[in-house]
Design an enzyme around this catalytic site. Sequence first.
Site, mmCIF file in Angstrom:
data_model
loop_
_atom_site.group_PDB
_atom_site.id
_atom_site.type_symbol
_atom_site.label_atom_id
_atom_site.label_comp_id
_atom_site.label_asym_id
_atom_site.label_seq_id
_atom_site.Cartn_x
_atom_site.Cartn_y
_atom_site.Cartn_z
ATOM 1 N N LYS A 208 0.862 -1.183 0.000
ATOM 2 C CA LYS A 208 0.000 0.000 0.000
ATOM 3 C C LYS A 208 0.897 1.231 0.000
ATOM 4 O O LYS A 208 1.653 1.456 0.943
ATOM 5 C CB LYS A 208 -0.931 -0.008 1.211
ATOM 6 C CG LYS A 208 -1.903 -1.187 1.207
ATOM 7 C CD LYS A 208 -2.914 -1.091 2.318
ATOM 8 C CE LYS A 208 -3.907 -2.261 2.256
ATOM 9 N NZ LYS A 208 -4.934 -2.170 3.307
ATOM 10 N N ALA A 313 2.323 -9.053 5.236
ATOM 11 C CA ALA A 313 2.501 -10.446 4.834
ATOM 12 C C ALA A 313 1.155 -11.083 4.494
ATOM 13 O O ALA A 313 0.152 -10.842 5.174
ATOM 14 C CB ALA A 313 3.192 -11.223 5.943
ATOM 15 N N PHE A 314 1.155 -11.896 3.446
ATOM 16 C CA PHE A 314 -0.053 -12.614 3.062
ATOM 17 C C PHE A 314 -0.354 -13.719 4.065
ATOM 18 O O PHE A 314 0.559 -14.359 4.597
ATOM 19 C CB PHE A 314 0.121 -13.225 1.674
ATOM 20 C CG PHE A 314 -0.576 -12.457 0.593
ATOM 21 C CD1 PHE A 314 -1.501 -13.075 -0.227
ATOM 22 C CD2 PHE A 314 -0.309 -11.124 0.396
ATOM 23 C CE1 PHE A 314 -2.154 -12.381 -1.231
ATOM 24 C CE2 PHE A 314 -0.953 -10.411 -0.606
ATOM 25 C CZ PHE A 314 -1.875 -11.038 -1.421
ATOM 26 N N LEU A 315 -1.628 -13.955 4.286
ATOM 27 C CA LEU A 315 -2.072 -15.097 5.074
ATOM 28 C C LEU A 315 -2.090 -16.342 4.183
ATOM 29 O O LEU A 315 -2.005 -16.232 2.952
ATOM 30 C CB LEU A 315 -3.456 -14.827 5.649
ATOM 31 C CG LEU A 315 -3.533 -13.685 6.666
ATOM 32 C CD1 LEU A 315 -4.982 -13.437 7.080
ATOM 33 C CD2 LEU A 315 -2.675 -13.966 7.882
ATOM 34 N N ASP A 381 -13.961 2.229 10.004
ATOM 35 C CA ASP A 381 -14.311 1.535 8.767
ATOM 36 C C ASP A 381 -14.316 0.016 8.919
ATOM 37 O O ASP A 381 -14.023 -0.704 7.968
ATOM 38 C CB ASP A 381 -13.314 1.943 7.666
ATOM 39 C CG ASP A 381 -13.785 1.531 6.280
ATOM 40 O OD1 ASP A 381 -15.000 1.586 6.020
ATOM 41 O OD2 ASP A 381 -12.937 1.143 5.459
ATOM 42 N N GLU A 386 -12.961 -11.033 9.637
ATOM 43 C CA GLU A 386 -12.710 -12.364 9.091
ATOM 44 C C GLU A 386 -12.231 -13.313 10.176
ATOM 45 O O GLU A 386 -11.634 -12.896 11.172
ATOM 46 C CB GLU A 386 -11.673 -12.296 7.956
ATOM 47 C CG GLU A 386 -12.167 -11.563 6.732
ATOM 48 C CD GLU A 386 -11.226 -11.710 5.550
ATOM 49 O OE1 GLU A 386 -10.438 -12.677 5.536
ATOM 50 O OE2 GLU A 386 -11.286 -10.865 4.628
ATOM 51 N N ASP A 401 -6.851 -4.767 7.247
ATOM 52 C CA ASP A 401 -7.187 -3.517 6.568
ATOM 53 C C ASP A 401 -7.372 -2.371 7.564
ATOM 54 O O ASP A 401 -8.480 -1.908 7.816
ATOM 55 C CB ASP A 401 -8.456 -3.697 5.719
ATOM 56 C CG ASP A 401 -8.568 -2.624 4.645
ATOM 57 O OD1 ASP A 401 -7.626 -1.822 4.509
ATOM 58 O OD2 ASP A 401 -9.604 -2.578 3.952
#
Length: 512
Positions: A208, A313-315, A381, A386, A401
């Site tokens: 980002k 980092a991606f999950l 927001d 999740e 996020d």
Amino acid sequence: MPGPRRARPAVLLLLGALLAADLYFHLWPRARRELSAGAPGCPCRRRHPAPAAPQPPPRARAASALRRLFAHPLYRAAAPPGPAEPLLGAREALRYYRRKAARWNRRHKLYREELNLTSPSAPLPLRPEASWLQFHLGISRDGLYPRSSPAVTRLLRDMQEFTTISADYSQDEKALLGACDCSQIVKPSGVHLKLVLRFQDFGKAMFKPMRQKREEETPEDFFYFIDFQRHNAEIAAFHLDRILDFRRVPPTVGRLINVTKDILEVTKNEILQSVFFVSPASNVCFFAKCPYMCKTEYAVCGNPHLLEGSLSAFLPSLNLAPRLSIPNPWIRSYSFDGKEEWEVNPLYCNTVREIYPYSNGNRLLNIVDMAIFDFLIGNMDRHHYEMFTKFGDDGFLLHLDNARGFGRHSHDETSILAPLSQCCIIKRTTLLRLQLLAEPEYRLSDVMRESLLQDRLAPILTEPHLLALDRRLQLILRAVRKCIDTYGEAKVVANDTTQPEAPASDRVKLAT
């Protein structure tokens, strides 16, 4: 000859004047300094103070404060008996990621052949010791990573240093290409431009870019759903989440990205390639390809190539670890006029308590944890949350996020605390850690400031944002005290685990 003889006195007078000036302005001051330097008791010697004792570097001082915090009994409480239930099986995960790596190598080879690239390209290896893979294997029912996780430390370093080998839009942006519903104010993925970067170790991170300077505050007239999204908020949210011992935010780090070398030259996405351009200031820029964000004034630009941003980092892949996206019961009204029921009904929590899974278990307590986290960072927001399906209804919530946090340090949006103030329930461990972070020795702003110094883009937050954390922490504790005064401690403080040692001077007395 009479002419030259009459000029001789003038020449001699001019030379004498020059010599006198040289003596007065150059030679005499130098001689005076040399004479005064050797004079006994010369005051000029006292002008130079004795050398100060060497001070430890800022990072060393910061680490000591964090060590004191994480060494406290509240952060060393014994885990539940038995091994932590892992999210992934090591053998299954390795087999899955090896197949993905092989598929990526095949596609990369075909892509190079289509471009007639003849230079050799070694296949991308998948190493079991890779930090991102160890991070995935370390996820358990207790959190995204253990309290002491060498894999996370290595992962943060690798995301800062490793070479990128591919770049692409995220799945959210891909879903929006040509499919935006302009009648809706809010897009499913938000207005933030984000890219997926893959590194040389086959790990992936969400990038980002910087869109707002740290010292800028969100204007008062901005609605929360059109607010800027900030890369430094993602970084700070990870550090705060770890300090609160939630461990529900993926590891996030700041990095200077070369938008030409690390994105444009490695992406295979023709749409992404097409949105790059050079600005009038000779900076390389790019923007998102969506009807809402396709204008060049919304672009992000390097300087001329370097652009700072956050890397999260991606999950684990959804094929390995499915997740549920669930609407937040305290979701806000994403419109310019209208309000949700919780905004007008102070007894709204009674309705929520009648609905499974909020009627029993830890789900409602986890919602309160999330509200406390969002209030501290100022995030309005949180429309969804999740969870990993493997851990069932009592699994922890993922705090994903967080880029709309830390927008306004001068304003405390107390409505974010509605789950706490309306339900009047909180985990004992959460309350004890909040009380500890209100103590002078472990002041939240101090440990956050020190923790953020570990990031290469430091300073991550401005001082007003750090001080706002202390102010908001007091508002949380005040809300808990009000609940206890109204309903009693037994109904408000939930004993979620074996009670650890409480701070020395609690602001809320807990039963022993």
